[in-house]
Structures are given as C-alpha cells and as structure tokens.
Write an enzyme that holds these catalytic residues in place. Structure first.
Site, PDB file in Angstrom:
ATOM      1  N   LYS A 211       0.875  -1.147  -0.079  1.00 13.52           N
ATOM      2  CA  LYS A 211       0.170   0.038   0.336  1.00 13.52           C
ATOM      3  C   LYS A 211       1.123   1.415  -0.054  1.00 13.52           C
ATOM      4  CE  LYS A 211      -4.131  -2.422   0.754  1.00 13.52           C
ATOM      5  NZ  LYS A 211      -3.730  -3.668   0.753  1.00 13.52           N
TER       6      LYS A 211
HETATM    7  C1  PLP Z   1      -4.215  -4.700   0.206  1.00 12.38           C
HETATM    8  C2  PLP Z   1      -3.585  -5.851   0.228  1.00 12.38           C
HETATM    9  C3  PLP Z   1      -3.910  -6.993  -0.852  1.00 12.38           C
HETATM   10  C4  PLP Z   1      -5.195  -6.715  -1.591  1.00 12.38           C
HETATM   11  O1  PLP Z   1      -4.980  -5.777  -2.666  1.00 12.38           O
HETATM   12  P1  PLP Z   1      -6.164  -5.270  -3.282  1.00 12.38           P
HETATM   13  O2  PLP Z   1      -5.707  -4.006  -4.278  1.00 12.38           O
HETATM   14  O3  PLP Z   1      -7.074  -4.696  -2.299  1.00 12.38           O
HETATM   15  O4  PLP Z   1      -6.683  -6.512  -4.233  1.00 12.38           O
HETATM   16  C5  PLP Z   1      -3.059  -7.803  -1.016  1.00 12.38           C
HETATM   17  N1  PLP Z   1      -1.943  -8.213   0.057  1.00 12.38           N
HETATM   18  C6  PLP Z   1      -1.720  -7.383   1.234  1.00 12.38           C
HETATM   19  C7  PLP Z   1      -0.811  -7.548   1.646  1.00 12.38           C
HETATM   20  C8  PLP Z   1      -2.450  -6.414   1.144  1.00 12.38           C
HETATM   21  O5  PLP Z   1      -2.051  -5.514   1.983  1.00 12.38           O
END
Ligand code: PLP
Length: 494
Positions: free
Chosen positions: A115
């Site tokens: 993120k």
């Molecule tokens: C947010 C997240 C995901 C999922 O990503 P999306 O964009 O919501 O599909 C997968 N793995 C981790 C570690 C995340 O923080």
C-alpha cells in the site's frame, strides 16, 4: 484528461478534472471515477523508461493520466515519495524465485506492505489538487482498512498540510502487529478507531458516510469535507499502474525477457485494486497476457471468474492473509465499466446491493475469461507454499504473497503456460511473522510481537525491517472500539 463516474448513464456524462476526481474520491452517484480514455504505452515509451529511476518512471506515467498537473511538480513529488530514504533498496525490486516466477517486491516502504507504493505519493497528489481547485476547506480522509491500508495511509497523510485522517479497522480482522502499528501512529492530524465486525462492515460504514448528505453538510459547517484514501480513489490506483510497467522495463534490463515479449502477472487480490492496475497497464498496450487473480478461502473472485456470477452471500472466513478477507471487491466495478459500460455497471451494482449477487451476460463473461484466470488457496496449501518455497528456492514469502505464488503455480501446471510471470509480492514476511514462522516449522508460543519477529529472524537468518522494530518501542495512542452505527459520529469529531 477528464474523469467520469462508472455509473453515469447520461449521454453527456459529468466530466471532472483529475484534480477534482482525486479530491472527491467517490463520484456523487456512488460510482468510481475512470479516465475518459486510456493512454497508450508504446515500445518507444518503454525504451524511454528503461534507463530511468523508479521516481522518473512514475512521473512519466502519472503525467499521462494527470494531465492537469504540472510535470515538474509531479517529478518532484515522485522523487520525494520514492526516495531511497523511504524505500530502502529501491521502490519495486524484482527478485527471481525460480525459472519462471519473478517476485515484484512492493513492500520496501515505511510500513512494509505494498500500500505504501500508492500512499506515499497520493497525499502529495491530493495536497496539489486542493490548491489547484482553490479549496479552502480541510480534507478529512476516511479509511476503512483490512489492516495494511490503514497504516500506510496514516504514514502517508501524517502532518500533510490541509488534511487530516481517520482510520477504521475491524477489531478482529487484523493481525496483532497491524493493530500495534496503527495504535502507535504518530502525527498531529491522525485518528484511529476499531469497529466491531469484519472488513466489509467497516467498509460499508465508510461508504454510507460518503453518501450521507446531512452529514456532509454538517462537516462543511465545521470547515471540512470527506475524502477517501481507499483504492476506490483514482489517486490510489494510478500509482499502482506504474510498477507493472516498471517491472516490464526491469525484466528487459536484466535479460529475463526481450522487448515485446508477453508475460503473465499474478496478484494476491482483495479489493481488486492492484490487479485492476495491471489490467489498465494491459489496456494501455503493455504486453501482459494472462492476469491471474489469486484469492484465499474467501474465493468470491475465483468463482466469479470461473462462472460469471458474483455472489457475496456466503460464509466469511478469517484467514492468515487478512488483507484478502474481502467479499465485496470494490474495484471490480471499474472492470465492469470498462468492458460493459455505465448502464450495465449501474444495473449490476444495484443487483449486488439488493440481492448480494449478480450474473454477467455470457459475452462479457467470455471477455473476462480471455484475460483473467481465477485461483484460490486453502490455509494448508498456503503454509505448504511458504515452507516449500523457503526450502527449495530460499525465498521467504509472506502469507499473501504465498497465496499468489501457489495460484501462479496451479495455473501454470493446469494450462502448461510457461511464460515469464511477475508475482506481485504484497507484504514483508515480518508483517505476518507468526504464521510465516509456523509454516516453516517454528512453533510460536508467545503472542509478544517482539518475540515473534525475533523467532522468524533467527529461524531464517533474515533481518527484521527497521520500521517494524521501531513500532515495538512506541507508546499506544489509540484504544477505542465502536459499533458500525457509531462511525458517522466518529467521522465528524473535531
Ligand atoms: C491490500 C492488500 C492486498 C489486496 O490488494 P487489493 O488491491 O485490495 O486487491 C493483498 N496483499 C496485501 C498484503 C495487502 O495489503
């Protein structure tokens, strides 16, 4: 370039600038903003991008979407966001796992999860958007998080001018480390609140706040307006397109592929934001063949891709990959819009709201199947992948990355497809250290994060990331838990 809502069915859609789209987050009709058209990326662009730094690549690609932003300002923002200080060892390095699978490590930022890739740049984009649109009110960012978004948003927005941030997380839906990271958040403009329920409850709560007109008026009276940092905001999504294009350049640079060669991408998926960014890169002309959508036991997307029916009315499982424990994948709406247009999207989203499910027309389901493959892994399979990959390939994957890895292998085995694959590695193994340590055979008897991190480090001879070590030493600031019905009151607190 202008943006429009995925649910705007009028003949002359209400277009807004990219600054406006980023400022608003969600369109007034409840839809998501999409660019009026998708820019193309040619092999000439790839040649230009190859010698560039990650920050330069990001500025180049973002400026294709954010045409109202000043190019030099974008470059300065990207250089600050993706600096060596913020991303130790580079923003999105590629690590070979085996002959075909390359891990695109997206977790070298300040919170050790992918993120950060979007949330280190997005506050800067929003700050500029506020100035560009002559905004005099404060933007209050509201975030519903399944764990990683919350911390990454808090870090990205802390002490940014003209903005403050409130994060809601499901009280039992995040790991102990994630909880600790959020509860100890520093900064003068941050607020954190736990919510009884699961991620969908928290997310629905935030969505309801965004469409509550009376609450919005009350906020305005108090000198602020609500905005989102969830991946429903285009300012979150656009920076994610960058690393797929960047990875393609790096694979050419390191001799894994030749320019023009098709590759597959596999993405551990929750809200469908990350994989949708890969889809956009594909639409732009990047030679991506299959997009493999990887899920855990909450396999609503696997079923959707296989059958064309999206059905959220099912049991919800808590897994060791909590950031993927999601039954409503918000960004799927953008895919529906791209392939089927606004009226269909609007209709299907109405059905989802009313009945908890919808079925695609056959022709559109076929369109999806040409590009997407859906697979999922059980908890046992996930542990097995972590152990196996550590023993055979010397690669330590976190629980989410492991789900992706297992799904990529399943797909390759079933299809015989041997194309080079980029696996989006979405978190540091240390963010989910207890499950990772147990998977490789080290029983965890303590629930003390410090002990767990040490155990994993000793067991694997790898280093604990410094931001996590630091979290252990900070005082807890936020301890409150509320019912979903109390979320509006928290959202509007002074
Ligand atoms: C947010 C997240 C995901 C999922 O990503 P999306 O964009 O919501 O599909 C997968 N793995 C981790 C570690 C995340 O923080």
């Amino acid at each position: 370039m202008n943006y429009r809502s995925t649910r705007d069915t009028s003949n002359t859609p209400a277009y807004v600038s990219s600054a406006e789209a980023i400022k608003k987050g969600l369109a007034p009709d409840g839809g998501l903003y999409m660019p009026e058209m998708l820019p193309r990326i040619s092999s000439l662009d790839v040649a230009t991008l190859r010698p560039m730094s990650y920050a330069q690549r990001a500025a180049y690609i973002l400026s294709m979407f954010l045409t109202d932003y000043d190019k030099d300002a974008l470059l300065r923002d990207c250089e600050a966001a993706y600096s060596e200080e913020k991303f130790k060892g580079g923003a999105a390095p590629i690590v070979k796992i085996d002959d075909s699978i390359n891990s695109l490590e997206l977790w070298h930022g300040p919170t050790c999860a992918f993120k950060d890739m979007a949330l280190q740049i997005m506050p800067r984009l929003l700050s500029r958007a506020l100035t560009m649109t002559g905004e005099d009110k404060k933007a209050r960012i509201l975030v519903a998080t399944s764990g990683d978004t919350g911390k990454a948003a808090l870090e990205g927005y802390r002490d940014v001018e003209g903005v403050d941030i409130t994060v809601f997380y499901p009280v039992d839906g995040v790991s102990r480390m994630q909880k600790m990271q959020m509860a100890t958040q520093e900064g003068g403009n941050v607020n954190v609140c736990a919510v009884y329920g699961n991620f969908d409850d928290a997310q629905n709560g935030v969505k309801a706040i965004f469409s509550d007109k009376a609450l919005a008026e009350k906020a305005l009276e108090d000198g602020m307006f609500f905005s989102s940092a969830n991946s429903i905001n285009w300012g979150r999504l656009a920076p994610q397109i960058v690393y797929y294009i960047s990875a393609y350049c790096d694979l050419i640079e390191n001799g894994t592929i030749v320019d023009g060669e098709e590759i597959n991408v596999c993405v551990p998926t929750g809200n469908f934001g990350n994989i949708f960014a890969a889809y956009i890169a594909r639409c732009m002309g990047l030679p991506l063949a299959k997009l493999i959508c990887a899920s855990n036991s909450n396999c609503v997307l696997t079923d959707f891709i296989k059958t064309g029916t999206y059905d959220r009315t099912r049991e919800f499982f808590k897994t060791m990959s909590p950031s993927m424990d999601i039954l409503i994948s918000s960004n799927l709406e953008r895919l529906l819009y791209v392939i089927g247009g606004a009226s269909l999207t609007s209709e299907l989203m109405g059905e989802l709201k009313e009945n908890g499910k919808y079925t695609l027309p056959t022709s559109l389901h076929n369109t999806i199947c040409e590009v997407f493959e859906g697979y999922y892994l059980t908890e046992e399979e996930t542990s097995e992948v972590i152990r196996d990959t550590f023993e055979k390939n010397g690669y330590l994957a976190d629980t989410h990355t492991a789900v992706g890895l297992g799904c990529a292998r399943k797909y390759m085995k079933e299809s015989g497809d041997t194309k080079v694959t980029v696996l989006a590695s979405t978190a540091s193994p240390y963010k989910f250290a207890a499950d990772v340590a147990e998977a490789i055979g080290h029983k965890i008897t303590s629930d003390e994060p410090a002990v767990i991190l040490e155990t994993l480090s000793k067991a694997t001879g790898t280093e604990i990331p410094s931001p996590l070590l630091r979290t252990l030493t900070l005082p807890v600031r936020f301890t409150r838990t509320v019912d979903p019905s109390d979320m509006p009151a928290v959202a509007i607190e002074k």
